[in-house]
Design a protein around this motif. Sequence first.
Motif, short mmCIF file in Angstrom:
data_model
loop_
_atom_site.label_atom_id
_atom_site.label_comp_id
_atom_site.label_asym_id
_atom_site.label_seq_id
_atom_site.Cartn_x
_atom_site.Cartn_y
_atom_site.Cartn_z
N UNK A 126 0.84 -1.19 0.00
CA UNK A 126 0.00 0.00 0.00
C UNK A 126 0.88 1.24 0.00
N UNK A 127 0.44 2.25 -0.76
CA UNK A 127 1.23 3.47 -0.95
C UNK A 127 0.36 4.70 -0.68
N UNK A 128 0.98 5.75 -0.12
CA UNK A 128 0.24 7.00 0.03
C UNK A 128 0.41 7.85 -1.22
N UNK A 129 -0.17 9.06 -1.20
CA UNK A 129 -0.15 9.91 -2.40
C UNK A 129 1.23 10.45 -2.73
N UNK A 130 2.19 10.29 -1.82
CA UNK A 130 3.56 10.74 -2.06
C UNK A 130 4.46 9.59 -2.52
N UNK A 131 3.87 8.42 -2.72
CA UNK A 131 4.65 7.27 -3.16
C UNK A 131 5.31 6.51 -2.03
N UNK A 132 5.02 6.90 -0.78
CA UNK A 132 5.62 6.19 0.36
C UNK A 132 4.90 4.87 0.57
N UNK A 133 5.67 3.80 0.65
CA UNK A 133 5.11 2.46 0.83
C UNK A 133 4.96 2.18 2.32
N UNK A 134 3.72 2.17 2.82
CA UNK A 134 3.53 1.96 4.25
C UNK A 134 3.14 0.53 4.59
N UNK A 135 2.82 -0.29 3.60
CA UNK A 135 2.72 -1.75 3.75
C UNK A 135 3.49 -2.34 2.58
N UNK A 136 4.45 -3.23 2.87
CA UNK A 136 5.35 -3.69 1.83
C UNK A 136 5.30 -5.21 1.67
N UNK A 137 4.82 -5.66 0.51
CA UNK A 137 4.86 -7.08 0.12
C UNK A 137 4.40 -8.01 1.24
N UNK A 138 3.22 -7.72 1.76
CA UNK A 138 2.65 -8.53 2.84
C UNK A 138 1.86 -9.69 2.24
N UNK A 139 2.36 -10.92 2.41
CA UNK A 139 1.68 -12.10 1.89
C UNK A 139 0.78 -12.67 2.97
N UNK A 140 -0.50 -12.86 2.63
CA UNK A 140 -1.48 -13.20 3.65
C UNK A 140 -2.64 -14.01 3.07
N UNK A 141 -3.28 -14.86 3.88
CA UNK A 141 -4.47 -15.59 3.44
C UNK A 141 -5.76 -14.81 3.71
N UNK A 142 -5.64 -13.62 4.31
CA UNK A 142 -6.83 -12.83 4.64
C UNK A 142 -6.48 -11.35 4.64
N UNK A 143 -7.36 -10.54 4.06
CA UNK A 143 -7.24 -9.09 4.15
C UNK A 143 -8.44 -8.66 4.99
#
Length: 242
Positions: A126-143
Motif C-alpha cells: 500500500x502506498x500513500x499519495x507521495x509514493x511512500x510504501x507503508x505496507x510492503x509485500x505482505x503475503x497473507x491468506x486474509x485481508x
Amino acid sequence: MSVTTRAAVLIVAFLCVVGVGVFAAVYYIGSATTQLPIVHYTASGGQVNVVLQEDAQNDSTSRPDWVTYYTQDPATKQWLHTTLFSVPANTKVNVTIYGYDGCTPLRNNYWSQVQGTIGGTVTVSQFDQHGREYVSNHTTPIVNGWSDCNVGHTFAIPELGVSVPVASPNALLSANNLCSSSPCVTQGNPYSLETFSFMSPSQTGTYRWQCFVPCGGGYLDGNGGPMQTLGWMAGEMDVVSS
C-alpha cells in the motif's frame, strides 16, 4: 373477478416480468459483450500476466460516476475500459490489481478470506499519495476488512472457486486523497498493489467474474448498476485452447 379475467391478469403480469428480464439481459449483458473490447493474453513459459485497476469513477460519458475496473493491454500498456479478457487453458494466471478506490466496510467478513489462489494467499503493498510504501509485500491468506478499513472490492470467479479481497488505501487516505480522474496513475495518488495467481481450467469456455462487495450506490442493497454490468464491476474471462 371471473376466472377468465384473473387468468388474463396473471398472463399480463407474467409477460411483464419476462419482458423486464429480457431487457435486463440485453441491456446489461448482451449489448455489453458486443461493444466492449477483449484483451487477449498470450502465454509465455506456461503463464500469463493479467493487470487490472479499479477506480471510484471512470472516463465514460454515459456513467462517469460508476465504480469500475480497467484492463491493461499487454502490448500497448494502455488501460482499456473493459472487463473482458482471454487466457489460454491450463495456464498459470498471474493477476496484478491496482486498487485506487477507497475502503468499504464488508457486510460479511467471509469476503476477507482469500480462496482459490495458488498457495491460498495474496501479496499486498500500500502506498500513500507521495509514493511512500507503508505496507510492503505482505503475503497473507486474509485481508481483514473488519479489523481495519482496507478492502475496496473483491475479484471472484465463482465457477473456479476463486475469491480475492482487493485491498484499498487506508481509511484516512480513502477519505481525503483518492484519485479523481480515470484511468488512475500511481503518481500523486494513494493506492494498493495486490498480486496473486491461479490456474486457468483445462476446459475452454467463458467464466464470469465480478465484485461481491455491494458498491452500486443508489441501487437496492448496492447490488445493481455497476455491480451487475459487464465493463464495470462484472466481467468475463474467456478460456481458449492453448
